[in-house]
Design a protein around this motif. Structure first.
Motif, mmCIF file in Angstrom:
data_model
loop_
_atom_site.group_PDB
_atom_site.id
_atom_site.type_symbol
_atom_site.label_atom_id
_atom_site.label_comp_id
_atom_site.label_asym_id
_atom_site.label_seq_id
_atom_site.Cartn_x
_atom_site.Cartn_y
_atom_site.Cartn_z
ATOM 1 N N VAL A 69 0.842 -1.190 0.000
ATOM 2 C CA VAL A 69 0.000 0.000 0.000
ATOM 3 C C VAL A 69 0.879 1.242 0.000
ATOM 4 N N VAL A 70 0.532 2.218 -0.828
ATOM 5 C CA VAL A 70 1.276 3.476 -0.901
ATOM 6 C C VAL A 70 1.013 4.294 0.366
ATOM 7 N N LEU A 71 2.099 4.702 1.016
ATOM 8 C CA LEU A 71 1.989 5.551 2.207
ATOM 9 C C LEU A 71 2.181 7.020 1.854
ATOM 10 N N GLU A 72 3.200 7.302 1.017
ATOM 11 C CA GLU A 72 3.510 8.675 0.596
ATOM 12 C C GLU A 72 4.041 8.651 -0.817
ATOM 13 N N VAL A 73 3.936 9.779 -1.507
ATOM 14 C CA VAL A 73 4.491 9.906 -2.857
ATOM 15 C C VAL A 73 5.358 11.148 -2.939
ATOM 16 N N GLY A 74 6.387 11.084 -3.807
ATOM 17 C CA GLY A 74 7.253 12.233 -4.037
ATOM 18 C C GLY A 74 6.522 13.341 -4.760
ATOM 19 N N SER A 75 7.130 14.512 -4.810
ATOM 20 C CA SER A 75 6.480 15.707 -5.364
ATOM 21 C C SER A 75 6.147 15.603 -6.853
ATOM 22 N N LYS A 76 6.861 14.754 -7.617
ATOM 23 C CA LYS A 76 6.605 14.646 -9.051
ATOM 24 C C LYS A 76 5.867 13.360 -9.434
ATOM 25 N N VAL A 77 5.442 12.574 -8.467
ATOM 26 C CA VAL A 77 4.691 11.350 -8.743
ATOM 27 C C VAL A 77 3.254 11.734 -9.072
ATOM 28 N N THR A 78 2.758 11.263 -10.230
ATOM 29 C CA THR A 78 1.393 11.609 -10.641
ATOM 30 C C THR A 78 0.488 10.388 -10.780
ATOM 31 N N PHE A 79 1.071 9.202 -10.885
ATOM 32 C CA PHE A 79 0.290 8.005 -11.167
ATOM 33 C C PHE A 79 -0.243 7.337 -9.906
ATOM 34 N N PHE A 80 0.336 7.619 -8.756
ATOM 35 C CA PHE A 80 -0.061 6.973 -7.508
ATOM 36 C C PHE A 80 -0.416 7.994 -6.453
ATOM 37 N N GLN A 81 -1.307 7.590 -5.558
ATOM 38 C CA GLN A 81 -1.726 8.402 -4.428
ATOM 39 C C GLN A 81 -1.629 7.553 -3.165
ATOM 40 N N PRO A 82 -1.549 8.184 -1.990
ATOM 41 C CA PRO A 82 -1.579 7.397 -0.755
ATOM 42 C C PRO A 82 -2.820 6.501 -0.712
ATOM 43 N N ASP A 83 -2.652 5.320 -0.165
ATOM 44 C CA ASP A 83 -3.661 4.270 -0.026
ATOM 45 C C ASP A 83 -3.883 3.445 -1.290
ATOM 46 N N ASP A 84 -3.199 3.763 -2.402
ATOM 47 C CA ASP A 84 -3.287 2.917 -3.597
ATOM 48 C C ASP A 84 -2.642 1.571 -3.298
ATOM 49 N N GLU A 85 -3.199 0.500 -3.850
ATOM 50 C CA GLU A 85 -2.610 -0.826 -3.750
ATOM 51 C C GLU A 85 -1.732 -1.033 -4.976
ATOM 52 N N VAL A 86 -0.464 -1.404 -4.746
ATOM 53 C CA VAL A 86 0.501 -1.503 -5.835
ATOM 54 C C VAL A 86 1.237 -2.837 -5.806
ATOM 55 N N VAL A 87 1.845 -3.142 -6.938
ATOM 56 C CA VAL A 87 2.712 -4.302 -7.094
ATOM 57 C C VAL A 87 3.904 -3.828 -7.911
ATOM 58 N N GLY A 88 5.086 -4.406 -7.652
ATOM 59 C CA GLY A 88 6.252 -3.948 -8.394
ATOM 60 C C GLY A 88 7.426 -4.897 -8.293
ATOM 61 N N ILE A 89 8.404 -4.659 -9.166
ATOM 62 C CA ILE A 89 9.654 -5.419 -9.163
ATOM 63 C C ILE A 89 10.786 -4.435 -8.907
ATOM 64 N N LEU A 90 11.543 -4.694 -7.846
ATOM 65 C CA LEU A 90 12.675 -3.842 -7.530
ATOM 66 C C LEU A 90 13.823 -4.154 -8.481
ATOM 67 N N PRO A 91 14.548 -3.143 -8.966
ATOM 68 C CA PRO A 91 15.658 -3.399 -9.884
ATOM 69 C C PRO A 91 16.801 -4.119 -9.178
ATOM 70 N N LEU A 92 17.653 -4.789 -9.958
ATOM 71 C CA LEU A 92 18.770 -5.534 -9.374
ATOM 72 C C LEU A 92 19.744 -4.651 -8.601
ATOM 73 N N ASP A 93 19.861 -3.390 -8.988
ATOM 74 C CA ASP A 93 20.804 -2.508 -8.286
ATOM 75 C C ASP A 93 20.162 -1.798 -7.083
ATOM 76 N N SER A 94 18.947 -2.180 -6.740
ATOM 77 C CA SER A 94 18.260 -1.550 -5.617
ATOM 78 C C SER A 94 18.931 -1.931 -4.301
ATOM 79 N N GLU A 95 19.047 -0.973 -3.414
ATOM 80 C CA GLU A 95 19.575 -1.228 -2.075
ATOM 81 C C GLU A 95 18.463 -1.682 -1.139
ATOM 82 N N GLU A 96 17.220 -1.643 -1.604
ATOM 83 C CA GLU A 96 16.059 -1.996 -0.797
ATOM 84 C C GLU A 96 15.824 -3.503 -0.826
ATOM 85 N N SER A 97 15.510 -4.073 0.311
ATOM 86 C CA SER A 97 15.078 -5.460 0.404
ATOM 87 C C SER A 97 13.556 -5.459 0.390
ATOM 88 N N GLY A 98 12.962 -6.308 -0.422
ATOM 89 C CA GLY A 98 11.510 -6.405 -0.449
ATOM 90 C C GLY A 98 10.943 -7.037 0.812
#
Length: 192
Positions: A69-98
């Motif tokens: 679930v989206v909690l916050e969006v950056g200032s230039k994000v237009t496709f998503f809003q808080p509370d949207d349900e999302v799915v995604g694939i993190l890139p291989l160079d991502s420092e984030e763990s899913g």
């Protein structure tokens, strides 16, 4: 907040997994989306790939396919809003763990989660669904009257590929590894 990482060991040793405590998320950028992770798919493909490319890092993030679930969006994000349900694939160079409670993801790596799928189904089928769709839509455009061979049709990828090809009107031929797989594939055959 804890996140799961793969720990690179000496050559020949199996990879081990460790939870690392993270103090906070990095500062968000204009196109970042803060997502509360509800499900994450773990795949041996990730660990085999990480072992092959031999990154020069001790800890490598694990879990690339996420839903949440989206909690916050950056200032230039237009496709998503808080509370949207999302799915995604993190890139291989991502420092984030899913495998974490909350992550930052660039908006281009996310899509809206289909309403009919639960969190686990959305995260678990994303990679295979994207691969099957890309193959049948862009690489070898399938249309009515064409024939498609799907190897190992009872696999997750095969099941999705068969259904997508049938939806586009193609004749599907598939292989099966066992009688049980063959019976499963027979149930996927369209009526008529």
């Amino acid at each position: 907040m804890k996140a799961l990482y793969a720990q690179q060991n000496s050559p020949g040793e199996e990879m081990t997994f460790v939870f690392q405590e993270r103090e906070s998320l990095p500062p968000s950028r204009d196109h970042d989306v803060k997502v509360q992770v509800r499900a994450c798919a773990l795949s041996w493909v990730d660990t085999k790939l990480l072992a092959e490319i031999k990154l020069k890092k001790e800890l490598v993030p694990v879990g690339r396919e996420i839903s949440g679930v989206v909690l916050e969006v950056g200032s230039k994000v237009t496709f998503f809003q808080p509370d949207d349900e999302v799915v995604g694939i993190l890139p291989l160079d991502s420092e984030e763990s899913g495998v974490c409670e909350v992550i930052l993801v660039h908006e281009h790596y996310l899509a809206h989660k289909p309403q009919k799928l639960c969190w686990a189904e959305a995260a678990g089928t994303l990679r295979d669904g994207l691969r099957a769709y890309t193959a049948l839509h862009y690489l070898a455009p399938v249309s009515p009257g064409t024939s498609v061979l799907v190897l190992d049709g009872a696999s997750p990828f095969g099941t999705i590929a068969i259904q997508l090809a049938q939806h586009r009107g193609a004749k599907v031929i598939s292989t099966a590894h066992s009688l049980e797989d063959k019976q499963y594939l027979e149930r996927l055959r369209p009526a008529g």
